[in-house]
Design an enzyme around this catalytic site. Structure first.
Site, PDB file in Angstrom:
ATOM      1  N   THR A  55       0.841  -1.207   0.000  1.00  0.00           N
ATOM      2  CA  THR A  55       0.000   0.000   0.000  1.00  0.00           C
ATOM      3  C   THR A  55       0.872   1.251   0.000  1.00  0.00           C
ATOM      4  O   THR A  55       0.659   2.173  -0.788  1.00  0.00           O
ATOM      5  CB  THR A  55      -0.963  -0.022   1.213  1.00  0.00           C
ATOM      6  N   LYS A  84       5.577  10.927  21.204  1.00  0.00           N
ATOM      7  CA  LYS A  84       5.752  11.894  22.315  1.00  0.00           C
ATOM      8  C   LYS A  84       4.408  12.269  22.915  1.00  0.00           C
ATOM      9  O   LYS A  84       4.337  13.138  23.783  1.00  0.00           O
ATOM     10  CB  LYS A  84       6.427  13.162  21.793  1.00  0.00           C
ATOM     11  N   ARG A 105      -2.446   4.889   7.156  1.00  0.00           N
ATOM     12  CA  ARG A 105      -2.794   3.571   7.716  1.00  0.00           C
ATOM     13  C   ARG A 105      -2.678   3.675   9.225  1.00  0.00           C
ATOM     14  O   ARG A 105      -1.671   4.174   9.742  1.00  0.00           O
ATOM     15  CB  ARG A 105      -1.858   2.477   7.190  1.00  0.00           C
ATOM     16  N   HIS A 133     -10.316  -1.225   4.273  1.00  0.00           N
ATOM     17  CA  HIS A 133      -9.147  -0.961   3.427  1.00  0.00           C
ATOM     18  C   HIS A 133      -9.715  -0.689   2.031  1.00  0.00           C
ATOM     19  O   HIS A 133      -9.587  -1.494   1.117  1.00  0.00           O
ATOM     20  CB  HIS A 133      -8.240  -2.195   3.435  1.00  0.00           C
TER      21      HIS A 133
HETATM   22  N1   CP Z   1      -2.475  -5.676   0.841  1.00  0.00           N
HETATM   23  C1   CP Z   1      -1.861  -4.825   1.692  1.00  0.00           C
HETATM   24  O1   CP Z   1      -2.473  -3.936   2.304  1.00  0.00           O
HETATM   25  O2   CP Z   1      -0.524  -5.043   1.784  1.00  0.00           O
HETATM   26  P1   CP Z   1       0.472  -4.214   2.721  1.00  0.00           P
HETATM   27  O3   CP Z   1       0.077  -4.490   4.154  1.00  0.00           O
HETATM   28  O4   CP Z   1       1.842  -4.712   2.381  1.00  0.00           O
HETATM   29  O5   CP Z   1       0.289  -2.760   2.403  1.00  0.00           O
END
Ligand code: CP
Length: 306
Positions: A55, A84, A105, A133
């Site tokens: 991602t 912190k 993320r 996601h």
């Molecule tokens: N599919 C996916 O989200 O892979 P990563 O965790 O490597 O970003």
């Protein structure tokens, strides 16, 4: 069509998906030409509080292929000022002064929504804990359409960690927008798909079944969407993890049951749930799927940056 923040799959209507995927096809050609300078001067901030390979790299590569640049923190829980004691909200306010788009993320469900609520610049959810996601689901859907030609009428098996997997949740929301789709949920007892998704499918008249026999389902479906049993989500429930891992493995025996014109997908990373001897079969679509992430994310960035 306008979209500002990308927080959850439900935001994407069928016309918006069509526009995004037409743009994605154009982005494939842009990449073949080596990229564009269209977004020169634009800055993407990637803020990752959880590990990532696909991602983060695909978003950063997407921004660079569009002519923009990236600022990045790959382990934000340790290397950003959250360590912190800074709040997520304050971090987002500050980054608003530095960048044109934030890709984030986070380990907490709802973090992207919190960030979007106070951010003037677009926030793209790159995974929020066990929540969603959405950009993975968009690239998954694009891959299915590209590989099989359509979505309507397809039978799709989601396999593995369905209770804790954010990719399958986001994909289920997107699939509910299409006609005559049938979804099989194949999971160990402790990791069955959650009730909110089942209820959403019922409300949208999507046929689904909960199954335990992968072999039976494999011969029926057009797509086997395998997922990893996510050890990091079990906490101290080690016994549940041990009971669940290795229950469903896609190997050449499972592959031999599948239709000649079907595909195996996986959001990756995999840790043994698809054996490597499957990789050479044309139906193994997971690395092509990961590649599509670059094109879809270029299209998405161009959509939110305008
Ligand atoms: N599919 C996916 O989200 O892979 P990563 O965790 O490597 O970003």
């Amino acid at each position: 069509m306008k979209i500002h923040h990308v927080v959850e799959s439900q935001q994407f209507s069928l016309p918006l998906l069509q526009e995004l995927f037409e743009s994605t096809q154009r982005m494939e050609k842009v990449v073949a030409r080596g990229g564009t300078k269209d977004y020169s001067g634009k800055i993407m901030a990637s803020l990752f509080y959880e590990p990532s390979t696909r991602t983060r790299f695909s978003f950063e590569a997407a921004m660079i292929r569009l002519g923009g640049t990236c600022i990045s923190t790959e382990n934000a829980r340790e290397f950003s000022s959250i360590a912190k004691g800074e709040t997520l909200e304050d971090s987002i306010r500050v980054i608003n002064g530095y960048a044109d788009v934030i890709v984030m993320r986070h380990n907490e469900v709802g973090a992207a929504k919190r960030a979007a609520a106070i951010s003037q610049i677009p926030v793209i959810n790159a995974g929020d804990g066990m929540g969603q996601h959405p950009t993975q689901a968009l690239l998954d859907l694009y891959t299915i359409q590209k590989e099989l030609g359509n979505i309507d009428g397809l039978k799709i098996a989601m396999v593995g960690d369905l209770a804790q997997g954010r990719t399958v949740r986001s994909l289920a929301y997107l699939l509910s927008k299409f006609d005559r789709v049938k979804v099989y949920f194949v999971a160990p007892e402790a990791l069955k798909m959650k009730e909110d998704i089942l209820q959403h499918l019922e409300e949208h008249n999507v046929w689904y079944a909960e199954e335990t026999d992968l072999a039976k389902v494999a011969s029926e479906v057009d797509v086997v969407y395998q997922t990893r049993i996510q050890k990091e989500r079990f906490g101290d429930r080690i016994e549940d993890y041990e009971k669940s891992k290795g229950v469903y493995i896609i190997d050449t025996t499972v592959l031999s049951l599948m239709k000649p014109r079907s595909i195996v997908m996986h959001p990756l990373p995999r840790v043994g749930e698809i054996t490597t001897d499957v990789d050479s079969d044309q139906r193994a679509a997971y690395f092509r799927q990961a590649q599509n992430g670059l094109f879809v994310r270029m299209a998405l960035l161009s959509m939110v940056l305008g």
